[in-house]
Design an enzyme around this catalytic site. Structure first.
Site, PDB file in Angstrom:
ATOM      1  N   GLU A   1      16.587  44.919  29.643  1.00  0.00           N
ATOM      2  CA  GLU A   1      15.237  44.521  29.230  1.00  0.00           C
ATOM      3  C   GLU A   1      15.284  43.973  27.814  1.00  0.00           C
ATOM      4  OE1 GLU A   1      12.662  47.972  29.634  1.00  0.00           O
ATOM      5  OE2 GLU A   1      13.504  48.905  27.852  1.00  0.00           O
TER       6      GLU A   1
ATOM      7  N   GLU B   1       8.339  53.795  36.406  1.00  0.00           N
ATOM      8  CA  GLU B   1       9.342  53.881  35.332  1.00  0.00           C
ATOM      9  C   GLU B   1       9.119  55.156  34.525  1.00  0.00           C
ATOM     10  OE1 GLU B   1       9.588  50.330  33.001  1.00  0.00           O
ATOM     11  OE2 GLU B   1       9.941  49.034  34.746  1.00  0.00           O
TER      12      GLU B   1
ATOM     13  N   GLU C   1       6.659  43.967  35.827  1.00  0.00           N
ATOM     14  CA  GLU C   1       6.317  45.269  35.217  1.00  0.00           C
ATOM     15  C   GLU C   1       4.897  45.166  34.685  1.00  0.00           C
ATOM     16  OE1 GLU C   1       8.824  46.680  31.998  1.00  0.00           O
ATOM     17  OE2 GLU C   1       7.565  48.453  31.696  1.00  0.00           O
TER      18      GLU C   1
ATOM     19  N   ASP D   1      13.730  54.406  32.595  1.00  0.00           N
ATOM     20  CA  ASP D   1      13.375  53.413  31.571  1.00  0.00           C
ATOM     21  C   ASP D   1      14.060  53.731  30.246  1.00  0.00           C
ATOM     22  OD1 ASP D   1      12.115  51.219  30.548  1.00  0.00           O
ATOM     23  OD2 ASP D   1      10.077  52.056  30.643  1.00  0.00           O
TER      24      ASP D   1
ATOM     25  N   ASN E   1       4.612  52.000  34.304  1.00  0.00           N
ATOM     26  CA  ASN E   1       5.176  53.029  33.408  1.00  0.00           C
ATOM     27  C   ASN E   1       4.418  54.350  33.545  1.00  0.00           C
ATOM     28  OD1 ASN E   1       7.200  51.502  31.607  1.00  0.00           O
ATOM     29  ND2 ASN E   1       5.399  50.167  31.658  1.00  0.00           N
TER      30      ASN E   1
HETATM   31  P1  C2E Z   1       8.523  49.536  27.853  1.00  0.00           P
HETATM   32  O1  C2E Z   1       8.227  50.265  29.105  1.00  0.00           O
HETATM   33  O2  C2E Z   1       9.913  49.484  27.419  1.00  0.00           O
HETATM   34  O3  C2E Z   1       7.957  48.097  28.078  1.00  0.00           O
HETATM   35  C1  C2E Z   1       8.592  46.988  27.712  1.00  0.00           C
HETATM   36  C2  C2E Z   1       8.117  46.564  26.401  1.00  0.00           C
HETATM   37  O4  C2E Z   1       9.020  45.505  25.958  1.00  0.00           O
HETATM   38  C3  C2E Z   1       6.749  45.890  26.458  1.00  0.00           C
HETATM   39  O5  C2E Z   1       6.128  46.122  25.252  1.00  0.00           O
HETATM   40  C4  C2E Z   1       7.088  44.413  26.503  1.00  0.00           C
HETATM   41  O6  C2E Z   1       6.068  43.574  26.049  1.00  0.00           O
HETATM   42  C5  C2E Z   1       8.281  44.370  25.562  1.00  0.00           C
HETATM   43  N1  C2E Z   1       9.168  43.195  25.812  1.00  0.00           N
HETATM   44  C6  C2E Z   1       9.465  42.584  26.987  1.00  0.00           C
HETATM   45  N2  C2E Z   1      10.367  41.599  26.799  1.00  0.00           N
HETATM   46  C7  C2E Z   1      10.669  41.589  25.491  1.00  0.00           C
HETATM   47  C8  C2E Z   1      11.545  40.792  24.692  1.00  0.00           C
HETATM   48  O7  C2E Z   1      12.233  39.902  25.141  1.00  0.00           O
HETATM   49  N3  C2E Z   1      11.623  41.093  23.367  1.00  0.00           N
HETATM   50  C9  C2E Z   1      10.844  42.081  22.793  1.00  0.00           C
HETATM   51  N4  C2E Z   1      10.981  42.309  21.509  1.00  0.00           N
HETATM   52  N5  C2E Z   1       9.997  42.856  23.541  1.00  0.00           N
HETATM   53  C10 C2E Z   1       9.915  42.610  24.874  1.00  0.00           C
HETATM   54  P2  C2E Z   1       4.675  46.613  25.193  1.00  0.00           P
HETATM   55  O8  C2E Z   1       3.896  45.986  26.268  1.00  0.00           O
HETATM   56  O9  C2E Z   1       4.233  46.503  23.796  1.00  0.00           O
HETATM   57  O10 C2E Z   1       4.788  48.106  25.592  1.00  0.00           O
HETATM   58  C11 C2E Z   1       5.410  48.994  24.756  1.00  0.00           C
HETATM   59  C12 C2E Z   1       5.613  50.283  25.451  1.00  0.00           C
HETATM   60  O11 C2E Z   1       4.371  50.893  25.729  1.00  0.00           O
HETATM   61  C13 C2E Z   1       6.269  50.181  26.805  1.00  0.00           C
HETATM   62  O12 C2E Z   1       7.647  50.102  26.649  1.00  0.00           O
HETATM   63  C14 C2E Z   1       5.856  51.395  27.473  1.00  0.00           C
HETATM   64  O13 C2E Z   1       6.672  52.428  27.132  1.00  0.00           O
HETATM   65  C15 C2E Z   1       4.498  51.609  26.894  1.00  0.00           C
HETATM   66  N6  C2E Z   1       3.481  51.186  27.870  1.00  0.00           N
HETATM   67  C16 C2E Z   1       2.924  49.964  28.045  1.00  0.00           C
HETATM   68  N7  C2E Z   1       2.012  50.051  29.044  1.00  0.00           N
HETATM   69  C17 C2E Z   1       2.001  51.281  29.503  1.00  0.00           C
HETATM   70  C18 C2E Z   1       1.297  51.948  30.529  1.00  0.00           C
HETATM   71  O14 C2E Z   1       0.454  51.424  31.262  1.00  0.00           O
HETATM   72  N8  C2E Z   1       1.561  53.245  30.710  1.00  0.00           N
HETATM   73  C19 C2E Z   1       2.489  53.887  29.950  1.00  0.00           C
HETATM   74  N9  C2E Z   1       2.694  55.152  30.176  1.00  0.00           N
HETATM   75  N10 C2E Z   1       3.169  53.297  28.989  1.00  0.00           N
HETATM   76  C20 C2E Z   1       2.944  51.994  28.770  1.00  0.00           C
HETATM   77 CA    CA Z   2       8.837  50.100  31.057  1.00  0.00          CA
HETATM   78 CA    CA Z   3      11.652  49.937  28.451  1.00  0.00          CA
END
Ligand code: C2E
Ligand code: CA
Ligand code: CA
Length: 809
Positions: free
Chosen positions: A749, A662, A575, A692, A630
């Protein structure tokens, strides 16, 4: 001396009396016909002259035929000169009388005066005619009877003309009768006043035989009667023709005037002369001194132009007029000078009823300033009222409060129960708030579920607190709508004048900021504006500026977190997640910059940047793994998403099936139809679509069924509790079995522990993602990760579990 007293009945030849009567009635009637032509106004001089001739001829002929009827015991002749004088004098005096009465027929006094003069003319004719008689003796007059005869003649003449000029039924017959009575009474009373004294030489020294003989008189009378007859015939003929033509014309004009929507009123010095049907419908004419008064309309109006005479000529003026029911209504009146039919000056008032126009103007104004659903003031009106409150507060020095109120989860109500329910809810809210606030307060709706309240009664913050608390209370009570019962809540932000803003705009911003804080603090509460909230806003603005900069520079990073098969931990894809390390602000998590990007529209370029990088990267991988990107709801709202994806694929050379997009449930809440359309187009590119954060949204199942998703990603919040909370485990189990039945792969996830991993596998989750497998890694580490033969968990697990895992693989 022998004195003969004329006995009227006994000494007259009745046949001739009858002839005199016929001439009198006929001539009088003819005179009234001519008089009506004179009254009509055209060629008045000529008609008046003709009238004088006709009337004089009638009286004269009547007089002399009556004299012929007089069976005189003595021979009688007439003095030709005096006879002619009697005729001429009578004609002149009567002519004057008719002229006065007809010219001033509206003025009773002048009509009576004119009528009396006509009567006097008859008397003049009679007595001068008597003086023309030549007899062998001397005439004696009884003065009392003479006076009585003249008075009778004048009175009947006045009465006859008054009847003729007033709208009395059968006016012509009545006036003819009265005028005939005038002539007859004068003649016979006059004759009764006379006595003849024989022997004495005639006073005037006239002698028998010098004057006109009775035969001569007969010829003259015949001539006079002929003149009368001709005048009468011509007059009647002309009258009939003219009056018929006039009647037709008047009829046509009346129809035209009555057909007009405008009220038309003709008046003379404020006295009504004529009015069309519309005017009679519109206004109530007031009766003053037996006449319908126009001036009286304006009596009850206290406008500047409350007098008819003050209305400008030829210039429409708006004023109030009384309706027939006595109610004032708005009208436009245009005053215009006209010449009346009788040649007198008059005025025409054209009246337009403005009630309808005023009503629609008021309605339009109301619509422009009010919210159609709740009828509350809208933003425009509110801003005006707020400005007034500011002006007043400046004068009085008393503060006031401005509250913004936003319903929590209103969108959900709209989505789940339909717009009708949403509208009913908004109306209910408007009603409850209105019932709660004071009368001096103002509630407005700015659209959606955004309400703003101006609390002018708030002279201290504690009063604003009290109102906010009351509002939370009344809005918290269940709302019963047809078929449903809802429980809602509101978030309220409060700003105080002048501390939190000196303009309406500043106050609204402060109250909004406070309201957002109330939402952020868990909703169903209120917050007062505090300056640090503004600081938070300032921070946001700086963040936006830096994000803009980062996007321009391309200094955003993309990291990759693997997804593995839950059974054998083989990597199935990665991802792509955005990362931002700003030179000034340091590392900023996506949870902070994604909402800013969404609110500012920067999500478009940001999403495209991540998408293109991810596709390029994935295309370079040694194994044909899938890359997940995403997509934010806001990206769907912008046009060209499908083209962006198509281009990213084409430019990178990545096959469509290796890209997974997603999306979250919220996508299907707003604009469901168009979102489904875009998803279908994306799917047509071969791209996979994943749902998602499943479970955090609202009604899950219906959304899953509305589109053939390839994958469901169960939200982290369920995974963290899957070992400890029975509910989480059962939800995961339910989702997994649902996914299987719908032919969708299920991903867990946020998997952080081996225990979770094992349990999730048992619960039939197909794929795992989380720190247990690997944290998101820079692009450069992906190949190394893939190469690490066993792809062991990044976080060390207890040895027994690791062994179990290895055996399981
Ligand atoms: P998401 O799509 O649910 O992405 C997964 C989030 O879970 C990511 O946080 C990831 O780092 C975190 N994660 C993965 N494994 C674990 C785990 O084992 N434990 C915990 N506590 N967290 C875990 P991240 O990277 O901080 O992203 C947060 C949210 O920001 C994402 O949730 C997504 O909704 C959004 N996001 C990130 N990048 C993009 C992007 O390029 N475009 C869009 N539209 N949204 C993004
Ligand atoms: Ca995601
Ligand atoms: Ca997610």
């Amino acid at each position: 001396m022998l004195r003969i007293i004329g006995c009227l009945t006994l000494e007259h030849d009745l046949q001739l009396v009858l002839v005199a009567a016929i001439i009198c009635v006929f001539g009088t009637f003819a005179s009234t016909v001519v008089a009506s032509r004179a009254a009509a106004g055209q060629r008045r001089g000529m008609w008046l002259a003709l009238l004088a001739v006709c009337a004089a001829s009638t009286v004269w002929a009547t007089h002399f035929v009556a004299m012929l009827a007089y069976r005189s015991a003595v021979p009688m002749t007439y003095d030709a000169g005096l006879t002619a004088v009697s005729y001429l004098l009578g004609a002149v005096v009567m002519g004057v009388g008719f002229t006065v009465a007809i010219r001033h027929y509206r003025r009773r006094v002048l009509v009576l005066g004119g009528g009396a003069t006509v009567g006097a003319g008859v008397a003049v004719l009679h007595y001068v005619g008597m003086a023309a008689m030549q007899l062998p003796g001397r005439l004696h007059y009884d003065p009392t009877l003479v006076i009585v005869s003249v008075l009778l003649s004048c009175t009947l003449g006045a009465a006859g003309l008054l009847v003729a000029t007033r709208s009395v039924s059968h006016a012509r017959i009545w006036s003819t009768a009265l005028l005939v009575a005038m002539i007859v009474s004068l003649h016979f009373t006059g004759m009764g006043a006379v006595a003849l004294e024989f022997g004495a030489p005639a006073g005037a020294g006239r002698h028998l035989g010098e004057g006109i003989s009775r035969q001569g008189v007969a010829v003259a009378v015949t001539l006079a009667a002929l003149v009368v007859l001709m005048i009468a015939m011509v007059g009647a003929l002309v009258d009939r023709k003219v009056s018929h033509r006039l009647a037709v014309e008047a009829d046509r004009f009346r129809t035209l005037a009555d057909g007009a929507l405008e009220g038309l009123v003709v008046h003379q010095h404020g006295v009504l002369v004529d009015a069309n049907a519309a005017a009679r419908r519109m206004v109530g004419f007031a009766e003053v001194d037996g006449q319908l008064s126009i001036d009286h309309w304006f009596a009850g109006v206290d406008a500047a132009q409350a007098r008819l005479s003050r209305l400008p000529i030829d210039e429409p003026v708006e004023c109030q007029l009384p309706s027939p029911e006595g109610v004032l209504f708005p009208a436009e009146v245009c005053r215009r000078s006209i010449r009346l039919a009788d040649g007198a000056d008059g005025e025409l008032l054209a009246i337009r009823d403005l009630t309808g126009r005023k009503c629609s103007e008021a309605r339009i104004e109301h619509l422009a300033l009010h919210d159609p659903l709740t009828d509350l003031p809208n933003r425009r009106l509110f801003v005006e009222l707020a400005q007034k409150a500011i002006d007043q507060a400046q004068r009085s020095g008393e503060p006031f409060a401005l509250l913004t109120l936003d319903l929590d989860g209103f969108k959900l109500v709209n989505d789940m129960h339909g717009h009708a329910a949403g509208d009913a809810l908004l109306k209910e809210v408007a009603q409850r708030v209105t019932a709660t606030m004071r009368e001096s307060d103002t509630l407005a709706r700015f659209g959606g579920d955004e309400f703003v309240l101006l609390q002018q009664s708030a002279v201290s913050p504690s009063q604003a607190v009290a109102l906010a608390e009351r509002l939370l209370d009344v809005l918290g009570a269940p709302v019963r709508l047809p078929g449903i019962e809802l429980t809602i809540s509101a978030s309220i932000g409060v700003a105080l004048y002048p501390d939190d803003g000196r303009t309406t705009g500043a106050l609204l911003r402060s109250a909004d900021t406070a309201m957002y804080r109330a939402k952020a603090d868990g909703k169903a509460t209120f917050r007062f504006f505090e300056p640090q909230m503004d600081a938070a806003l300032e921070d946001r603005r700086r963040l936006e500026l830096r994000l803009r900069h980062a996007l321009k520079e391309g200094s955003l990073d993309v990291v990759y977190q693997p997804l593995v098969d839950s059974a054998n931990r083989v990597t199935l894809g990665f991802e792509a997640l955005a990362r931002w390390n700003d030179a000034e602000l340091g590392v900023i998590p996506p949870s902070e910059f994604i909402p800013v990007a969404e609110a500012t529209g920067l999500i478009g370029p940001l999403g495209e940047l991540v998408l293109r990088r991810a596709c390029m990267e994935a295309a370079s991988w040694s194994r044909p793994l899938r890359v997940a990107v995403n997509l934010s709801v806001m990206q769907f709202r912008r046009k060209g998403l499908v083209d962006t994806v198509r281009r990213a694929l084409a430019d990178s050379g990545l096959p469509g099936h290796r890209l997974e997009l997603e999306v979250t449930e919220s996508l299907l809440i707003d604009n469901r139809e168009s979102a489904l359309q875009v998803l279908t187009e994306l799917k047509a590119l071969g791209v996979h679509i994943a749902m998602d954060d499943f479970g955090t949204g609202y009604s899950s199942l219906s959304y899953l069924q509305s589109f053939p998703f390839d994958k469901i990603k169960i939200d982290r919040s369920f995974i963290s509790g899957v070992e400890t909370e029975a509910q989480s485990a059962s939800i995961v189990r339910a989702v997994a079995s649902m996914g299987r039945s719908l032919n969708m792969r299920v991903v867990a996830e946020g998997v952080e522990t081996n225990g979770q991993a094992l349990l999730l596998k048992d619960l039939h989750c197909d794929e795992l993602q989380g720190y247990l497998i690997a944290r998101p890694m820079p692009a450069g580490q992906v190949e190394a990760f893939l190469r690490s033969a066993a792809e062991l968990p990044a976080v060390p697990a207890p040895l027994s579990q690791a062994l179990a895992l290895l055996l399981a693989d």
